[in-house]
Design an enzyme around this catalytic site. Sequence first.
Site, PDB file in Angstrom:
ATOM      1  N   GLY A  25       9.696  -3.246  13.224  1.00 12.87           N
ATOM      2  CA  GLY A  25      10.727  -4.245  12.952  1.00 12.87           C
ATOM      3  C   GLY A  25      10.702  -5.291  14.034  1.00 12.87           C
ATOM      4  O   GLY A  25      10.120  -5.071  15.104  1.00 12.87           O
ATOM      5  N   CYS A  68       5.803   1.616  16.073  1.00 13.61           N
ATOM      6  CA  CYS A  68       6.206   0.414  16.799  1.00 13.61           C
ATOM      7  C   CYS A  68       7.712   0.453  17.112  1.00 13.61           C
ATOM      8  O   CYS A  68       8.146   1.299  17.885  1.00 13.61           O
ATOM      9  CB  CYS A  68       5.780  -0.827  15.997  1.00 13.61           C
ATOM     10  SG  CYS A  68       5.782  -2.322  16.984  1.00 13.61           S
ATOM     11  N   TYR A  69       8.502  -0.412  16.490  1.00 11.53           N
ATOM     12  CA  TYR A  69       9.945  -0.387  16.770  1.00 11.53           C
ATOM     13  C   TYR A  69      10.520   1.007  16.522  1.00 11.53           C
ATOM     14  O   TYR A  69      11.386   1.478  17.260  1.00 11.53           O
ATOM     15  CB  TYR A  69      10.686  -1.410  15.887  1.00 11.53           C
ATOM     16  CG  TYR A  69      12.185  -1.461  16.135  1.00 11.53           C
ATOM     17  CD1 TYR A  69      12.731  -2.314  17.083  1.00 11.53           C
ATOM     18  CD2 TYR A  69      13.057  -0.620  15.432  1.00 11.53           C
ATOM     19  CE1 TYR A  69      14.102  -2.346  17.326  1.00 11.53           C
ATOM     20  CE2 TYR A  69      14.422  -0.642  15.662  1.00 11.53           C
ATOM     21  CZ  TYR A  69      14.938  -1.507  16.603  1.00 11.53           C
ATOM     22  OH  TYR A  69      16.293  -1.536  16.837  1.00 11.53           O
ATOM     23  N   HIS A 101      -0.200  -0.062  14.530  1.00 17.90           N
ATOM     24  CA  HIS A 101       0.177  -0.038  13.109  1.00 17.90           C
ATOM     25  C   HIS A 101      -0.872   0.688  12.271  1.00 17.90           C
ATOM     26  O   HIS A 101      -1.880   0.101  11.896  1.00 17.90           O
ATOM     27  CB  HIS A 101       0.384  -1.473  12.605  1.00 17.90           C
ATOM     28  CG  HIS A 101       1.629  -2.067  13.165  1.00 17.90           C
ATOM     29  ND1 HIS A 101       2.846  -1.943  12.533  1.00 17.90           N
ATOM     30  CD2 HIS A 101       1.864  -2.724  14.315  1.00 17.90           C
ATOM     31  CE1 HIS A 101       3.778  -2.518  13.277  1.00 17.90           C
ATOM     32  NE2 HIS A 101       3.204  -2.999  14.360  1.00 17.90           N
ATOM     33  N   GLU A 161      -0.619   1.521   9.245  1.00 16.02           N
ATOM     34  CA  GLU A 161      -0.531   1.162   7.823  1.00 16.02           C
ATOM     35  C   GLU A 161      -1.378  -0.054   7.459  1.00 16.02           C
ATOM     36  O   GLU A 161      -1.640  -0.294   6.292  1.00 16.02           O
ATOM     37  CB  GLU A 161       0.935   0.923   7.428  1.00 16.02           C
ATOM     38  CG  GLU A 161       1.578  -0.363   7.944  1.00 16.02           C
ATOM     39  CD  GLU A 161       2.120  -0.276   9.374  1.00 16.02           C
ATOM     40  OE1 GLU A 161       1.667   0.602  10.127  1.00 16.02           O
ATOM     41  OE2 GLU A 161       2.984  -1.099   9.728  1.00 16.02           O
ATOM     42  N   ASP A 200       4.840  -6.817 -15.625  1.00 13.99           N
ATOM     43  CA  ASP A 200       5.967  -6.162 -14.963  1.00 13.99           C
ATOM     44  C   ASP A 200       7.121  -5.914 -15.929  1.00 13.99           C
ATOM     45  O   ASP A 200       7.623  -4.804 -16.056  1.00 13.99           O
ATOM     46  CB  ASP A 200       6.478  -7.004 -13.779  1.00 13.99           C
ATOM     47  CG  ASP A 200       5.363  -7.416 -12.843  1.00 13.99           C
ATOM     48  OD1 ASP A 200       4.312  -6.758 -12.866  1.00 13.99           O
ATOM     49  OD2 ASP A 200       5.536  -8.398 -12.108  1.00 13.99           O
ATOM     50  N   LYS A 215       1.925  -4.572  -7.319  1.00 16.98           N
ATOM     51  CA  LYS A 215       1.365  -4.961  -8.614  1.00 16.98           C
ATOM     52  C   LYS A 215       0.348  -3.953  -9.154  1.00 16.98           C
ATOM     53  O   LYS A 215       0.411  -3.565 -10.321  1.00 16.98           O
ATOM     54  CB  LYS A 215       0.687  -6.326  -8.447  1.00 16.98           C
ATOM     55  CG  LYS A 215       0.319  -6.982  -9.738  1.00 16.98           C
ATOM     56  CD  LYS A 215       1.575  -7.476 -10.389  1.00 16.98           C
ATOM     57  CE  LYS A 215       1.333  -8.390 -11.530  1.00 16.98           C
ATOM     58  NZ  LYS A 215       2.610  -8.997 -11.930  1.00 16.98           N
TER      59      LYS A 215
END
Length: 528
Positions: free
Chosen positions: A73, A100-101, A187, A189, A245, A384
């Site tokens: 964050g 991280c945060y 990170h 991810e 969608d 998506k």
Amino acid sequence: MVDAGVQADSTKLADSQGPAADLVLVLDFGAQYAQLIARRIRELRVYSRIVPYDTPAEQVRNLRPKGIVLSGGPASVYEDGAPQADPAILQLGVPVLGICYGMQWMAHVLGGRTGPAAVREYGRTRLWVEQDSALFDGLERRLLCWMSHGDAVLDLPPGFETIARTDHSPHAAIQDRRRRLYGVQFHPEVSHTPWGVDVLRNFVFEVCGCAPTWTMRSFVEEATERVRGQVGGGRVLCALSGGVDSSAAAALVHRAVGDQLTCVFVDHGFLRKGEAEQVVRTFRDHFRVPLVHVDARRRFLERLQAVTDPEEKRRRIGEEFIRVFEEVAARMGPVDFLVQGTLYPDVIESGTRTAARIKTHHNVGGLPEGMRFQLVEPFRELFKDEVREVARQLGLPDELVWRHPFPGPGLAIRVLGEVTEERLEILREADSILLEEVRRAGLWRELWQVFCVLLPVRTVGVAGDSRTYGYACAVRAVTSEDGMTADWARLPHELLETVAARITREVPAITRVVYDVTSKPPATIEWE
Ligand code: XMP
């Protein structure tokens, strides 16, 4: 984002049943890419969903997660007003991974010290693993990771040890094995940390003991149950745009509540050439739910008269949409719910409580105050490609599954400046030529989106022996994984040449075609 009367936030989990498969919760401290964490875990076939950072520990416990990830964050944990999670989540006996945060917050509340790093680290950074850890099982001792931080853990909390360091982060990865609390400064991810997924895999399987049993089919089952639970015996309207969608959302809700659902297709007049007819045709062929087709072209155009500001366009279109729905609903008798195919990137880009707002996506932030429906948004957590998989599972036809994303406000945000029928028609013609040529070249599936933008600029040309003075039109084609970042597509020059030649020949109002070579960031995909 949405007024208090509307239950738009499907991250409010109190009424959800809780999935049958193992669950890893992601507490969102406001990272632009928090959902990437959830998505990576889902890719490991473990169910993961995101909840706000301040979800009470009691509520977290009721969801029975097998693991908790604290996201990154933008805040500094030691500053006033920094987002604070309920510290009791660290005492649930559930393994925690802070990123991280998330790691800084964990260290902060457990008695360690977090502060500004002596040297900020951004981008690719060398990492040395110095301590055995389940988190780094099977990984090299020297690695390259992706960093993006100005703060660092300076002193470890009691019970913790350092797993890895970098040149400027003495505690780049930490653990308290006994309590199963882990933290990483980098990170895992993002794709720039290519082995990051191994860290997540180790956390999810080795530390949390999850089983890889979750699939999109399970998502369909669970989402169907959730919709049933939310809707009960209520009447439901679905805003059908014809895109993958909303079509998949309609199919899923129909599966859940059958003929309590009515679909409404509003033709706002900002669709592409032949699209309205195609939507109605596809829908009639593939669904057996009643379809109300509303021709609202005139009123939308009137609402946009003399409006040039992009955000104002979006706001007015969003508002008019809901008004049309309310009128349809009033004619149908009591309607309680509105289905929307909102995806996670729509939510994040419209700004959450913690993430910055980029632009108002019309099916999220553009909703007016005082809206009377409750929202049903079964794909609010998905990307998506995940929805395409859901659509496939639900048996939707290929042409629908592979339809490119199309923004809710449609061509109104691709006619830059004032939107008039004449300009819309010019854009439609140019756009249909482009799409035809891209399909003919066999490049459709490789692209995330491809479209024309009509610029509010006139330029000089020459046709035969005479001077012409017409519009400039931009061609935009991008590749992307999820629309959150995008690269401009290297379309073959011959294709661009054909498109430019055909557009200037067949659409006399356009004298010039330019190709947009900007990526996202710094540009967005749409021009407005
Ligand atoms: P941007 O332009 O923000 O677009 O890079 C990211 C993706 O979102 C689509 N988009 C929208 N979709 N309502 C939508 O449903 C909107 O208001 C909207 N604005 C942009 C855009 O086409 C791209 O795929």
